[in-house]
Design a protein around this motif. Structure first.
Motif, PDB file in Angstrom:
ATOM      1  N   UNK A 120       0.836  -1.194   0.000  1.00 54.54           N
ATOM      2  CA  UNK A 120       0.000   0.000   0.000  1.00 54.54           C
ATOM      3  C   UNK A 120       0.875   1.250   0.000  1.00 54.54           C
ATOM      4  N   UNK A 121       1.924   1.262   0.847  1.00 56.74           N
ATOM      5  CA  UNK A 121       2.837   2.403   0.892  1.00 56.74           C
ATOM      6  C   UNK A 121       3.602   2.567  -0.422  1.00 56.74           C
ATOM      7  N   UNK A 125       3.641   5.832  -2.746  1.00 54.48           N
ATOM      8  CA  UNK A 125       4.891   6.480  -3.150  1.00 54.48           C
ATOM      9  C   UNK A 125       4.957   6.571  -4.670  1.00 54.48           C
ATOM     10  N   UNK A 126       4.625   5.495  -5.348  1.00 59.85           N
ATOM     11  CA  UNK A 126       4.650   5.485  -6.807  1.00 59.85           C
ATOM     12  C   UNK A 126       3.690   6.519  -7.372  1.00 59.85           C
ATOM     13  N   UNK A 127       2.516   6.617  -6.779  1.00 60.60           N
ATOM     14  CA  UNK A 127       1.543   7.611  -7.222  1.00 60.60           C
ATOM     15  C   UNK A 127       2.092   9.020  -7.015  1.00 60.60           C
ATOM     16  N   UNK A 131       2.979  11.645  -9.950  1.00 61.42           N
ATOM     17  CA  UNK A 131       2.348  12.959  -9.916  1.00 61.42           C
ATOM     18  C   UNK A 131       3.408  14.056  -9.954  1.00 61.42           C
ATOM     19  N   UNK A 132       4.501  13.866  -9.220  1.00 65.17           N
ATOM     20  CA  UNK A 132       5.576  14.846  -9.204  1.00 65.17           C
ATOM     21  C   UNK A 132       6.216  14.968 -10.584  1.00 65.17           C
TER      22      UNK A 132
END
Length: 164
Positions: A120-121, A125-127, A131-132
């Protein structure tokens, strides 16, 4: 009565509990039958010994049979004690195995929950990283658009020119 209830499905228990209970019932029946048989043999032996008409040889045979019966009883009691000790050890091992299994299952469940939390983490982080990068790309695109509007030539790399 318990057997009848079990046969009719009125008593529902775990298979192991049922087997242990059935074993106790059978053991009690065996002990009762064995005790009845011993009492019968002892009564018959006493009758022969106390009968005046029995000859010496018959009395000697009865005494010999009685002593053999007593030895047999001792052997059976010794075997029973040995069997009970082995049964106790087996039950101990089974209990230890059950506890160890429970502990391992708890550990596996904790590890699975930990892996799910990490997954889940990682997804979060990937999301965030995606996004960044999208935001950086959008900013670079906006910067390029603004630079094109202002018609500012790109800055050349190298030493700065000396004005003088």
């Amino acid at each position: 009565q318990m057997l009848m209830q079990r046969q009719h499905g009125l008593v529902e228990k775990d298979g192991l509990d049922e087997a242990v209970e059935m074993s106790h019932v059978v053991m009690d029946q065996y002990k009762r039958i064995r005790q009845d048989y011993r009492q019968l043999l002892n009564r018959r032996a006493q009758n022969v010994l106390h009968t005046a008409s029995a000859n010496k040889t018959a009395k000697k045979v009865v005494v010999e049979l009685h002593s053999r019966l007593e030895r047999e009883i001792q052997e059976r009691e010794t075997e029973s004690a040995l069997y009970n000790a082995k049964l106790y050890q087996t039950e101990q091992k089974e209990g230890d195995w059950y506890v160890e299994r429970k502990l391992l299952l708890n550990r596996v469940n904790k590890l699975e929950a930990e892996v799910q939390e990490r997954d889940r983490l990682d997804a979060q982080i990937e999301t965030c990283v995606c996004t960044m990068f999208e935001r950086v790309r959008d900013l670079e695109s906006a910067n390029a658009d603004l630079s094109a509007r202002l018609e500012i030539p790109p800055v050349a790399e190298g030493p700065p020119a000396v004005v003088g």
